[in-house]
Design a protein around this motif. Structure first.
Motif, short mmCIF file in Angstrom:
data_model
loop_
_atom_site.label_atom_id
_atom_site.label_comp_id
_atom_site.label_asym_id
_atom_site.label_seq_id
_atom_site.Cartn_x
_atom_site.Cartn_y
_atom_site.Cartn_z
N ARG A 116 0.83 -1.21 0.00
CA ARG A 116 0.00 0.00 0.00
C ARG A 116 0.87 1.26 0.00
O ARG A 116 0.58 2.23 -0.71
CB ARG A 116 -0.92 0.01 1.22
CG ARG A 116 -1.96 -1.10 1.22
CD ARG A 116 -3.12 -0.79 2.13
NE ARG A 116 -2.73 -0.41 3.48
CZ ARG A 116 -3.55 0.18 4.33
NH1 ARG A 116 -4.77 0.49 3.98
NH2 ARG A 116 -3.13 0.47 5.56
N HIS A 147 2.23 1.73 -3.43
CA HIS A 147 1.27 2.11 -4.46
C HIS A 147 0.91 3.60 -4.36
O HIS A 147 0.90 4.31 -5.36
CB HIS A 147 0.00 1.25 -4.37
CG HIS A 147 -0.72 1.17 -5.68
ND1 HIS A 147 -1.48 0.09 -6.06
CD2 HIS A 147 -0.78 2.03 -6.73
CE1 HIS A 147 -1.97 0.29 -7.26
NE2 HIS A 147 -1.56 1.48 -7.70
N THR A 148 0.63 4.06 -3.16
CA THR A 148 0.37 5.49 -3.02
C THR A 148 1.61 6.29 -3.38
O THR A 148 1.53 7.37 -3.98
CB THR A 148 -0.09 5.81 -1.58
OG1 THR A 148 -1.19 4.96 -1.23
CG2 THR A 148 -0.53 7.26 -1.47
N HIS A 177 1.74 7.00 -7.06
CA HIS A 177 0.89 8.12 -7.49
C HIS A 177 1.59 9.46 -7.20
O HIS A 177 1.54 10.39 -8.02
CB HIS A 177 -0.44 8.05 -6.77
CG HIS A 177 -1.34 6.99 -7.28
ND1 HIS A 177 -2.72 7.13 -7.37
CD2 HIS A 177 -1.08 5.73 -7.75
CE1 HIS A 177 -3.25 6.02 -7.86
NE2 HIS A 177 -2.26 5.16 -8.08
N VAL A 211 -5.94 10.21 1.54
CA VAL A 211 -6.06 9.46 0.29
C VAL A 211 -7.46 8.86 0.27
O VAL A 211 -7.82 8.07 1.16
CB VAL A 211 -5.00 8.35 0.18
CG1 VAL A 211 -5.15 7.59 -1.14
CG2 VAL A 211 -3.60 8.94 0.30
N THR A 234 -5.32 11.68 -4.15
CA THR A 234 -4.30 11.92 -3.13
C THR A 234 -4.21 13.42 -2.90
O THR A 234 -3.79 14.17 -3.79
CB THR A 234 -2.94 11.37 -3.59
OG1 THR A 234 -3.10 9.99 -3.98
CG2 THR A 234 -1.91 11.47 -2.48
N HIS A 262 -4.38 1.32 -1.09
CA HIS A 262 -3.61 2.51 -0.73
C HIS A 262 -3.67 2.77 0.76
O HIS A 262 -4.58 2.31 1.45
CB HIS A 262 -4.15 3.73 -1.49
CG HIS A 262 -3.87 3.68 -2.96
ND1 HIS A 262 -2.76 4.23 -3.53
CD2 HIS A 262 -4.58 3.10 -3.98
CE1 HIS A 262 -2.78 4.01 -4.84
NE2 HIS A 262 -3.88 3.33 -5.14
N THR A 278 -0.97 10.19 3.35
CA THR A 278 0.34 10.09 2.71
C THR A 278 1.48 9.95 3.71
O THR A 278 2.53 9.37 3.40
CB THR A 278 0.60 11.32 1.83
OG1 THR A 278 0.59 12.50 2.65
CG2 THR A 278 -0.46 11.43 0.75
#
Length: 873
Positions: A555, A558-559, A562, A620, A652, A664, A668
Motif C-alpha cells: 500500500r 502504491h500510493t 501516485h 487518500v 491523493t 492505498h 500520505t
C-alpha cells in the motif's frame, strides 16, 4: 401425523431401548458411482467391518440422504426422490434379529398406529430364523410372511458389509393394484420398514466371501414413505414436507398441480430437486463440474429447465429454497442459519444457466429437426450444449430421449477427454492465451469472486473450485500445490501493476499457505499455494487472512507511485505519463514517457517534491463513479488500459487524481521516506525510475550512511570531509598513473631499440621476428607501434606467453600493404600453430592460441611467411 411427530416418536422409541441418539451429520451422498441403495449404514460401516471400535453398542438417527440413482424416474412415480430422510436404528454386535424384528413391529403398530391387518412381511428365501420370529415370536399370520430372493438380500455396489433383510409393507388398498402382498404388487404395497441383518461381507459387488466379525443390525425407513401412509395421501409429493414445495412450484410457474400428468411431472421434479439442492448446499456442497458439485449443478439445471418448460421466466430456485427451509427449519435449524448463502448460490447458478438455456434449447431443436425418428444426436452437438450452453450431458440425454432419439455418448465422452487433456497441457504450458482458455474450461460455471479487500484484511468465504496440475479436484491433502477459488475474498489479485496478496486460507480440516493471488480469468481470484496442514475440501467454509505486513508495504508503495507520478509531471513536465509500473512489497518501479534522461538535479527536485507531499500527510480517498465523470475530474488513466463504464478513482490530497483499482494508505504520511534508487532508459522515449518507501526507504538510506562511514574510515577522513579526501586520493592516483605510464613508455622505447638490432634484411625490406616475454595485450601492442614507427619498410612479428597461452601481433608498413602484403595473412599461419586464430587486418593483426609452448614454432612459421611475402614485391 406430521413429519415432526414421526421423527420424535421414532427417536423416543429407541432412546427408551438404550440407543444413543446420533445427531444428523453431514448429508450422505448416494452417488450413482457407488450404487448404494441404503443410506443409514454408511457412517457406521467401519464399526461393522471391525475396523474401528464403535463408541456405543446401539444407535438411532434421522439421516439426510441424497440419491440420484433414480433421478430419471423422479417425478414420474409416487415414491422416488433424490433427497429424503432415513430413520435408522443400529446394533454393533449387540442385539440381532430376536430384538430387531419385535421392535420394528411394535414401532409401526403401536408407535405409528398402523393397522396390523394391513401389514405384510418379507424375508429372504433362506432365512428361516427371521420367518420363525415373525410368525412364532411376534405372532403375525404365516400367510402374511413372504419369502423373496434378491429383493431381500441387501448389498452395496462396493466391497463391504451385506446380509439378508426383512421388510414391512403397508397395503394401500384395491384402488392401487392387485392384492396378494409385495410379491404380487409392489405399487399397492408400500415398504415402510427395512431390517438388514448385517452378517456377511463381500469383496466386490454382489460376491459374498464370508462373515463379519459380529452380527449387526442396520434398520432403515424412508420418513417420506411412512408419512405417505400415516397422512393418508396417495403420493410422496402430497406429504407435509413436500406438498408446500410443490405449491411454490405452482406459484412460480402459474401451472396448477393435478391439471395434467405432463405438467405434474415437472412440478414434482422442481419440488424434489429444490429440496435436494437446499440440503446439498446447506451441507457445503458447491456447484462444479466434478463429483458432488456436478450432481448439485445437474439438479439445479434440471429443475430450472422444467420451470422453463412450464413457461416460467423468473427465478424459481430461490423460492423453492425458501419454502424448503421454512418447512424443515424445526428439524434442521442450521438450514435457516445458512439461508442467505444458499439463496445467493442458487440465484447465481440459475441466472447463469438461464442466460444460455433458451439458445441451447433452440440449438437442440434445430439439430433434432434434421434427424430421422430414432436417430442418434452427434456427440459433437451434445458436447457443444455442455461446453457453450451449460447443459449437463444427462440433461441433453433426457431431452433427446423424451423426443424419441438417442445421444452418441461415446462421441461426447471422447470430446470431453480431449478437452480435458488439452486444458491440462495448456495449464502447464507457457502460452498465456492457451492457459486462459484452459482456465475457462476448468472453471466453467464458477461465478466471479466478490472482492472485499478494500475494507477488510480477513473474511469468510466458501470454496467453489480447486485446480491442481491442470485438473479440478475436490480435496487437497497436505503438501499439495493447489489454486483455490472462493465466492468472496480479501486477497487482492495481481493487476494494475500491483502484486497479488499472500496469506492463509483456513478451514475446519486444514490450512493453505497462499503464496500469490492471480486472476485466472477476469473476475476470478485464484489463490495459489500449498496445503500446510490437514486437507481442504470443495464446498468448505474458509477463513481467509491476508499477510498484513506485506499488504501494508504494498500500500505504501502504491500510493508512493501516485505521488511520484505527480512529482515527475511537476518537475519534468506535464507531458509525462505513466507507461507501466510494478508495485511490490519491497520496491516500486515507475515507467514514464520522456524523450531524454532525467538529470541528477531534476531527480533531486522530484524526490524533494514527492517527500514534501508525503510529509503533508494529506488524505487518500477513493470513489467509484462513471468513466465520464472521472475524466471530468481530471483523473489520469494508465495508457493502454481499458476501462468499463464504471471506474474506481484514487485521489491523493488535492493534487493527484488517477484511475486505480489498487490498495492505498489512508494518509500520505504513512508512506515514510520515498527514495529514488535509480533512473534509466527502458525503450525509446520511455524512462524508468526505481524507488523505495517506508522501512525499505529508511534501510536504503541507513545502508548508504554505513557505506559512507566505512569510506570515511578507509580514507582516514573526518566526518563530512569524505568528498575532499576522495578528490585528493583521485588526484594522487592520477599522478601515480602518469608516472607509471611515463616509465612504461621509456621501457618500451628501450625494448624497441634492442629488438631493432635483430632485424633481418630482405632486399629493400626489413623483417623482425622476436619473442618478448612479460608483455601481453595492450603492452605488446604499444611495443609493436614503437617498432613500426622506426622500422621503415618491412614486417614485424612479436610473440609472448601468459598462463600457458600464446599471443602474437604482426604489423606491415604502408608501402608493403599497398603491394599486397597482409599482416592478417602472415599471422594466421602462426596462429594455427598455437591452436588458435586471429584478426585479418592487413596493417596490424593480433592472434593467439592455447598452446603457448609452441610459440617458438609459431614465430618461425611467421618468419618464413613474412620473408616470402616481402620478397615477392
Amino acid at each position: 401425523m406430521d413429519s415432526n411427530q414421526i421423527r420424535r416418536i421414532f427417536l423416543d422409541f429407541f432412546a427408551e431401548r438404550g440407543h444413543t441418539i446420533v445427531p444428523s451429520a453431514s448429508l450422505i451422498p448416494i452417488d450413482p458411482t457407488l450404487l448404494l441403495t441404503n443410506a443409514g449404514m454408511v457412517p457406521f460401516k467401519p464399526y461393522m467391518l471391525g475396523e474401528e471400535a464403535p463408541p456405543y453398542p446401539r444407535a438411532a438417527t434421522v439421516q439426510k440422504v441424497a440419491r440420484t440413482i433414480d433421478i430419471d424416474i423422479v417425478g414420474t412415480t409416487a415414491r422416488h426422490l433424490t433427497f429424503f430422510e432415513m430413520l435408522g436404528n443400529f446394533s454393533f454386535g449387540d442385539y440381532f434379529k430376536e430384538k430387531a424384528i419385535p421392535w420394528a413391529y411394535e414401532l409401526v403398530t403401536e408407535g405409528f398406529g398402523l393397522d396390523p391387518e394391513l401389514l405384510w412381511y418379507t424375508v429372504h428365501v433362506t432365512d428361516d430364523e427371521a420367518a420363525d420370529i415373525w410368525i412364532d415370536g411376534v405372532g403375525v399370520p404365516a400367510e402374511r410372511v413372504q419369502r423373496l430372493d434378491k429383493e431381500n438380500f441387501w448389498q452395496m455396489g462396493v466391497p463391504g458389509p451385506c446380509g439378508p433383510s426383512s421388510e414391512i409393507f403397508f397395503d394401500k388398498g384395491s384402488a392401487f393394484g392387485e392384492a396378494g402382498g409385495p410379491a404380487v404388487d409392489d405399487e399397492r404395497h408400500v415398504e415402510v420398514w427395512n431390517l438388514v441383518f448385517m452378517q456377511n461381507v463381500q469383496d466386490e459387488p454382489y460376491h459374498v466371501v464370508g462373515d463379519l466379525p459380529a452380527k449387526n443390525i442396520d434398520t432403515g425407513a424412508g420418513l417420506e414413505r411412512i408419512a405417505t401412509v400415516l397422512q393418508g395421501v396417495d403420493t410422496i409429493f402430497e406429504t407435509d414436507t413436500i406438498r408446500p414445495v410443490v405449491a411454490t412450484s405452482e406459484r412460480a410457474t402459474g401451472v396448477r398441480y393435478g391439471d395434467a400428468e405432463r405438467t405434474d411431472v415437472s412440478l414434482r421434479i422442481m419440488a424434489d430437486h429444490g429440496r435436494a439442492v437446499t440440503f446439498l448446499i446447506g451441507d457445503k456442497v458447491v456447484p462444479s463440474n466434478e463429483g458432488r458439485g456436478y450432481v448439485l449443478r445437474r439438479l439445479i439445471r434440471r429443475a430450472v429447465r422444467h420451470a422453463f418448460l412450464l413457461g416460467s421466466q423468473d427465478l424459481v430456485m430461490p423460492r423453492l429454497v425458501d419454502t424448503t427451509i421454512e418447512v424443515m427449519r424445526e428439524a434442521y435449524p442450521d438450514l435457516a442459519a445458512r439461508r442467505e448463502g444458499i439463496v445467493e448460490m442458487v440465484t447465481r447458478e440459475e441466472e447463469q444457466f438461464r442466460r444460455t438455456l433458451r439458445s441451447g434449447h433452440q440449438l437442440l431443436d434445430e439439430e433434432l429437426a434434421d434427424l430421422e425418428p430414432g436417430a442418434v444426436l452427434p456427440g459433437e452437438t451434445a458436447f457443444k450444449l455442455h461446453d457453450t450452453f451449460g447443459f449437463p450431458k444427462e440433461l441433453t440425454e433426457e431431452i433427446v430421449t423424451e423426443r424419441g432419439y438417442r445421444v452418441d455418448i461415446d462421441g461426447f465422452d471422447s470430446m470431453m477427454t480431449t478437452q480435458r487433456e488439452r486444458a491440462r497441457a495448456a495449464y502447464r504450458g507457457a502460452d498465456a492465451a492457451a492457459k486462459a482458455d484452459a482456465y475457462r474450461t476448468l472453471l466453467s460455471g464458477v461465478e466471479p469472486t466478490e472482492f472485499i479487500g478494500y475494507e477488510r484484511e480477513q473474511g469468510l468465504g466458501r470454496i467453489l473450485s480447486m485446480v491442481s496440475e491442470g485438473e479440478t479436484i475436490e480435496k487437497a491433502e497436505v503438501g499439495r500445490e493447489v489454486e483455490v477459488f472462493v465466492d468472496r475474498t480479501p486477497f487482492y489479485a495481481e493487476s494494475g501493476g500491483q502484486i497479488g496478496d499472500s496469506g492463509v486460507i483456513a478451514t475446519e480440516t486444514g490450512t493453505l499457505a497462499v503464496k500469490d493471488t492471480q486472476f485466472a480469468v477476469p473476475g476470478l481470484h485464484g489463490h495459489r499455494g500449498v496445503v500446510t496442514s490437514g486437507s481442504i475440501t470443495l464446498g468448505q467454509d474458509a477463513d481467509l487472512i491476508i499477510n498484513h505486513e506485506r499488504r501494508e508495504r504494498v500500500r505504501k508503495n502504491h500510493t508512493g507511485t501516485h505521488i511520484l507520478h505527480w512529482a515527475l509531471r511537476a518537475v519534468v513536465g506535464d507531458h509525462v505519463h505513466q507507461a507501466g509500473s510494478l508495485v511490490a512489497d519491497d520496491r516500486l518501479r515507475f515507467d514514464f514517457s520522456h524523450y531524454q534522461g532525467v538529470s541528477l538535479e531534476q531527480l533531486r527536485e522530484v524526490e524533494l517534491a514527492a517527500n514534501e507531499r508525503v510529509i503533508e500527510n494529506a488524505g487518500v480517498t477513493t470513489l467509484e463513479t462513471s468513466k465520464t465523470e472521472a475524466e471530468k475530474m481530471g483523473a489520469l488513466a494508465f495508457f493502454g488500459d481499458k476501462y468499463g463504464d464504471d471506474v474506481r478513482v484514487v485521489q491523493t490530497g488535492d493534487y493527484s487524481t488517477e484511475f486505480c483499482g489498487g490498495t492505498h494508505v489512508p494518509t500520505t504520511g504513512q508512506i515514510g521516506p520515498l527514495i529514488v534508487v535509480s533512473e534509466g532508459s527502458v525503450a525509446a522515449n520511455t524512462r524508468r525510475i526505481d524507488a523505495v518507501t517506508g522501512t525499505a526507504g529508511y534501510e536504503y538510506l541507513s545502508e548508504l550512511r554505513r557505506e559512507l562511514e566505512r569510506t570515511e574510515a578507509t580514507l582516514g577522513a573526518q566526518p563530512g570531509r569524505v568528498v575532499e579526501a576522495a578528490q585528493a586520493l583521485v588526484l594522487r592516483s592520477k599522478e601515480q598513473e602518469d608516472r607509471i605510464e611515463q616509465f612504461e613508455q621509456q621501457s618500451r622505447s628501450a625494448a624497441a631499440r634492442a629488438l631493432l638490432e635483430q632485424v633481418e634484411e630482405h632486399g629493400n625490406h626489413s623483417v623482425l621476428v622476436a619473442r618478448q616475454e612479460g608483455l601481453t595485450g595492450d603492452g605488446l601492442r604499444a611495443l609493436a607501434f614503437q617498432i613500426r614507427d622506426r622500422l621503415g619498410s618491412g614486417v614485424g612479428i612479436l610473440g609472448s606467453t601468459s598462463d600457458g597461452k600464446g599471443a602474437l601481433i604482426a604489423f606491415v608498413s604502408d608501402d608493403l600493404v599497398a603491394a599486397g602484403v597482409s599482416a592478417g595473412d602472415i599471422i594466421s599461419s602462426a596462429a594455427r600453430v598455437l591452436g588458435g586464430g586471429g584478426s585479418r587486418d592487413p596493417r596490424l593483426a593480433q592472434a593467439g592460441g592455447p598452446h603457448g609452448d609452441r610459440l617458438d614454432d609459431a614465430l618461425e612459421t611467421a618468419r618464413t611467411v613474412a620473408g616470402a611475402a616481402v620478397s615477392a614485391p
